[in-house]
Write a protein that holds these residues in place. Sequence first.
Motif, PDB file in Angstrom:
ATOM      1  N   PRO A  76      51.533   6.285  73.817  1.00  0.00           N
ATOM      2  CA  PRO A  76      52.175   5.467  72.787  1.00  0.00           C
ATOM      3  C   PRO A  76      53.642   5.874  72.715  1.00  0.00           C
ATOM      4  O   PRO A  76      53.959   7.062  72.560  1.00  0.00           O
ATOM      5  N   PHE A  92      57.913  -0.769  70.821  1.00  0.00           N
ATOM      6  CA  PHE A  92      57.006   0.359  70.734  1.00  0.00           C
ATOM      7  C   PHE A  92      55.650  -0.127  71.214  1.00  0.00           C
ATOM      8  O   PHE A  92      55.130  -1.118  70.699  1.00  0.00           O
ATOM      9  N   VAL A  93      55.083   0.556  72.218  1.00  0.00           N
ATOM     10  CA  VAL A  93      53.796   0.112  72.761  1.00  0.00           C
ATOM     11  C   VAL A  93      52.732   1.126  72.397  1.00  0.00           C
ATOM     12  O   VAL A  93      52.996   2.328  72.297  1.00  0.00           O
ATOM     13  N   SER A  94      51.504   0.623  72.224  1.00  0.00           N
ATOM     14  CA  SER A  94      50.437   1.505  71.781  1.00  0.00           C
ATOM     15  C   SER A  94      49.799   2.256  72.941  1.00  0.00           C
ATOM     16  O   SER A  94      49.099   3.230  72.736  1.00  0.00           O
ATOM     17  N   PHE A 119      58.654  -2.516  62.438  1.00  0.00           N
ATOM     18  CA  PHE A 119      57.874  -1.438  61.827  1.00  0.00           C
ATOM     19  C   PHE A 119      58.468  -1.032  60.496  1.00  0.00           C
ATOM     20  O   PHE A 119      59.667  -1.182  60.256  1.00  0.00           O
ATOM     21  N   SER A 120      57.601  -0.492  59.642  1.00  0.00           N
ATOM     22  CA  SER A 120      58.049  -0.065  58.320  1.00  0.00           C
ATOM     23  C   SER A 120      57.941   1.449  58.251  1.00  0.00           C
ATOM     24  O   SER A 120      56.839   2.009  58.323  1.00  0.00           O
ATOM     25  N   VAL A 124      54.651   4.117  58.088  1.00  0.00           N
ATOM     26  CA  VAL A 124      54.398   5.142  59.099  1.00  0.00           C
ATOM     27  C   VAL A 124      54.242   6.499  58.435  1.00  0.00           C
ATOM     28  O   VAL A 124      53.330   7.283  58.754  1.00  0.00           O
ATOM     29  N   ASP A 152      49.312  11.326  66.478  1.00  0.00           N
ATOM     30  CA  ASP A 152      50.235  11.313  67.615  1.00  0.00           C
ATOM     31  C   ASP A 152      51.012  10.009  67.658  1.00  0.00           C
ATOM     32  O   ASP A 152      52.227   9.997  67.926  1.00  0.00           O
ATOM     33  N   VAL A 153      50.333   8.896  67.411  1.00  0.00           N
ATOM     34  CA  VAL A 153      51.007   7.597  67.434  1.00  0.00           C
ATOM     35  C   VAL A 153      52.064   7.536  66.343  1.00  0.00           C
ATOM     36  O   VAL A 153      53.205   7.126  66.574  1.00  0.00           O
ATOM     37  N   TYR A 154      51.689   7.999  65.125  1.00  0.00           N
ATOM     38  CA  TYR A 154      52.640   7.916  64.015  1.00  0.00           C
ATOM     39  C   TYR A 154      53.837   8.822  64.253  1.00  0.00           C
ATOM     40  O   TYR A 154      54.974   8.474  63.933  1.00  0.00           O
ATOM     41  N   LEU A 157      56.051   7.126  66.611  1.00  0.00           N
ATOM     42  CA  LEU A 157      56.735   6.033  65.908  1.00  0.00           C
ATOM     43  C   LEU A 157      57.891   6.570  65.078  1.00  0.00           C
ATOM     44  O   LEU A 157      58.990   6.017  65.097  1.00  0.00           O
TER      45      LEU A 157
ATOM     46  N   SER B   2      48.735  13.336  74.479  1.00  0.00           N
ATOM     47  CA  SER B   2      48.988  14.767  74.450  1.00  0.00           C
ATOM     48  C   SER B   2      47.740  15.501  73.989  1.00  0.00           C
ATOM     49  O   SER B   2      47.446  16.598  74.451  1.00  0.00           O
ATOM     50  N   TYR B  15      39.839   4.899  72.835  1.00  0.00           N
ATOM     51  CA  TYR B  15      41.145   5.508  72.602  1.00  0.00           C
ATOM     52  C   TYR B  15      42.214   4.425  72.470  1.00  0.00           C
ATOM     53  O   TYR B  15      43.045   4.459  71.560  1.00  0.00           O
ATOM     54  N   THR B  19      44.697   3.699  69.169  1.00  0.00           N
ATOM     55  CA  THR B  19      46.160   3.670  69.161  1.00  0.00           C
ATOM     56  C   THR B  19      46.667   2.282  68.764  1.00  0.00           C
ATOM     57  O   THR B  19      47.662   2.172  68.032  1.00  0.00           O
ATOM     58  N   ALA B  20      45.981   1.225  69.213  1.00  0.00           N
ATOM     59  CA  ALA B  20      46.425  -0.125  68.843  1.00  0.00           C
ATOM     60  C   ALA B  20      46.301  -0.336  67.345  1.00  0.00           C
ATOM     61  O   ALA B  20      47.182  -0.932  66.708  1.00  0.00           O
ATOM     62  N   ALA B  22      46.464   1.965  65.070  1.00  0.00           N
ATOM     63  CA  ALA B  22      47.518   2.754  64.419  1.00  0.00           C
ATOM     64  C   ALA B  22      48.840   1.995  64.456  1.00  0.00           C
ATOM     65  O   ALA B  22      49.575   1.960  63.457  1.00  0.00           O
ATOM     66  N   VAL B  23      49.143   1.370  65.591  1.00  0.00           N
ATOM     67  CA  VAL B  23      50.393   0.612  65.690  1.00  0.00           C
ATOM     68  C   VAL B  23      50.363  -0.573  64.724  1.00  0.00           C
ATOM     69  O   VAL B  23      51.338  -0.847  64.020  1.00  0.00           O
ATOM     70  N   SER B  26      51.168   0.090  61.126  1.00  0.00           N
ATOM     71  CA  SER B  26      52.505   0.565  60.807  1.00  0.00           C
ATOM     72  C   SER B  26      53.525  -0.557  60.795  1.00  0.00           C
ATOM     73  O   SER B  26      54.715  -0.309  60.682  1.00  0.00           O
ATOM     74  N   LEU B  27      53.064  -1.791  60.940  1.00  0.00           N
ATOM     75  CA  LEU B  27      54.016  -2.896  60.992  1.00  0.00           C
ATOM     76  C   LEU B  27      54.486  -3.270  59.595  1.00  0.00           C
ATOM     77  O   LEU B  27      53.892  -2.879  58.593  1.00  0.00           O
ATOM     78  N   ASN B  28      55.550  -4.086  59.565  1.00  0.00           N
ATOM     79  CA  ASN B  28      56.035  -4.643  58.314  1.00  0.00           C
ATOM     80  C   ASN B  28      54.984  -5.530  57.679  1.00  0.00           C
ATOM     81  O   ASN B  28      54.112  -6.062  58.357  1.00  0.00           O
TER      82      ASN B  28
END
Lengths: 164, 68
Positions: A76, A92-94, A119-120, A124, A152-154, A157, B2, B15, B19-20, B22-23, B26-28
Amino acid sequence: MSALRLLSSAARRAPPALALQRRGYAEVADKIKLSLVLPHQAIFTSADVVQVNITAASGDMGILANHVPSIEPLRPGVLEVIDSANSSKKWFVSGGFANVHPGNSLTINVVEAAPLEAFSPEAVRANLSEALKVVAGNGSEADKIEARIEADVYEALQHALGSK
Amino acid sequence: MSSATWRGVFTYNKYAQITARAVRQSLNETERVAAEKRGTTALKYQKWENGVGGQQVLLIPEVDKTAA
């Protein structure tokens, strides 16, 4: 005078060198064909770009024209596409895969991607603190590992949004 | 990637979904609504035996919407 003529006719008789495919370094004018696709959307479809910066699992790398064929799993992170000398765009890619094909083309398959402006930072931050709470708590091992993946993703970000 | 300990517990698909998600979270506000729909999965399965279909079962049981 005759020596010169002899020389030039000898050169003409020599067999022409075969057009071997040699791998060199890319010139600035060389572009690579990029296809950046998500399951629900194709951001680029065989578009000519100069350079693509990816966060591969084995390390951050930049892919230029005529790159050696390779398959790279992506962490990510931020994907940057430089489509001409001065303009670049970031997403930003997941996570997903970047495949460089022989024949100068690059296919990047990711699950989720969004421009950094989408993103906000507050969301995050809140998500990160929640995830870290689960990591440090006493849930099941699977829950903790899942929360660690999310954290890890956050963190990635936050780093991306903090240092645009 | 990691924290590669997930390899022992999750498949790569799982997995990637984590992660998708989580992304997406976190968006607006505006983007998030459209994105959340992408994260929902609905699957029904039905076991067949001797030419007779069994009960149709939702993979993820529906949350009772009427419950307060």
